[in-house]
Design an enzyme around this catalytic site. Sequence first.
Site, PDB file in Angstrom:
ATOM      1  N   TYR A  32      -8.153   0.278  -7.850  1.00 32.12           N
ATOM      2  CA  TYR A  32      -7.433  -0.241  -6.677  1.00 32.12           C
ATOM      3  C   TYR A  32      -7.677  -1.732  -6.529  1.00 32.12           C
ATOM      4  CZ  TYR A  32     -11.624  -0.568  -3.661  1.00 32.12           C
ATOM      5  OH  TYR A  32     -12.840  -0.912  -3.110  1.00 32.12           O
ATOM      6  N   CYS A  33      -6.770  -2.374  -5.788  1.00 34.57           N
ATOM      7  CA  CYS A  33      -6.885  -3.801  -5.489  1.00 34.57           C
ATOM      8  C   CYS A  33      -6.150  -4.066  -4.176  1.00 34.57           C
ATOM      9  CB  CYS A  33      -6.327  -4.646  -6.638  1.00 34.57           C
ATOM     10  SG  CYS A  33      -4.606  -4.288  -7.058  1.00 34.57           S
ATOM     11  N   THR A  34      -5.837  -5.315  -3.882  1.00 38.30           N
ATOM     12  CA  THR A  34      -5.255  -5.664  -2.587  1.00 38.30           C
ATOM     13  C   THR A  34      -3.847  -5.105  -2.405  1.00 38.30           C
ATOM     14  OG1 THR A  34      -6.533  -7.707  -2.597  1.00 38.30           O
ATOM     15  CG2 THR A  34      -4.726  -7.564  -1.010  1.00 38.30           C
TER      16      THR A  34
END
Length: 345
Positions: free
Chosen positions: A198-200
């Site tokens: 996951y990331c922003t």
Amino acid sequence: MVPLYNRLSQEELKRLLYEETEHRTTISFYQYFFIEHPAAFRDELYAALNELKVFGRIYIAHEGINAQISVPDSNVEAMKNYLYSIQQLNGVRLNIAVDDDGKSFWVLKVKVRTKIVADGINDPTFDMGNKGKYVNADEFNKLTKDPDTIVVDMRNHYEYEVGHFENAIEVPSDTFRDQLPMAADMLKENKKKNIIMYCTGGIRCEKASAYMLHHGFKNVFHLEGGIIHYSNNVKEKGLENKFHGKNFVFDDRLGERITEEVIAQCHQCGSPADTHTNCKNDGCHLLFIQCETCAAQYDGCCSDECQAIYKLPEEEQKELRKGIDKGGMVFNKSKQRLRPKLNGK
């Protein structure tokens, strides 16, 4: 002919933003697709978005587009229709900011880059078409209950520090290009487990999922739309929120509140705090966490030395910072750079 660049100073543009009476909506989106002529695509995009009074930062490359923008509320639908009129962007997911004052950007910058995410990948056999499976908020929550699931944060250390998912692994590197091989090495004994990246907003974890599959991992997932889309989904559907703290964002807000928890500390006194700021000394601009008490004590500076410079007349400050390149300090990624002089040390 419509100018394809900004003619006003940053100070004037920011002043005009704060004089606006109409609210703006902060939106981010990305799409991996082949662009044969990035410069021409860039010019067309700039002209169309500038006409709609869109502000923001957009990167164009042969591999696609990465955008964070601010749109007057009355033009959101027109902007959406324009994007969807581009075949490869038709239906692209638009991430709406979670905690938004409408003052995220004050200028439109559309730049051509080698890649929309600097990844360091030079392998001609790497294929972004072979990427991990999307998981939505509900699927993410269910998968993370499985003991054979590993959640991997593909953001920088200063992003992870103020907020992250429960039990998420931090990949302790200074750049995304270093994170990719490091993540693969860290998890090499877990190639058959469920790996959720996951990331922003989704752009980094999507590429990371393809990288992991390329290196022999079997069950790779990535969080659709990243933290932003997840946070909006759990609110809309009344789901359990497994994210704790604040989501760091790369605009003037420097963060959006996801939960009321404060999981980080002031870099100067150690008290609970998660407000990022840039050192007010224009020769430094270090990005760091500062509580309200230390902000008052240090005048928004990172150290006694920077505070002393900040208090000098502007002309003296200009002389002192001649030849200093401070551009990289605003979102500097180096842990060694993060706390070099705090508390005057």
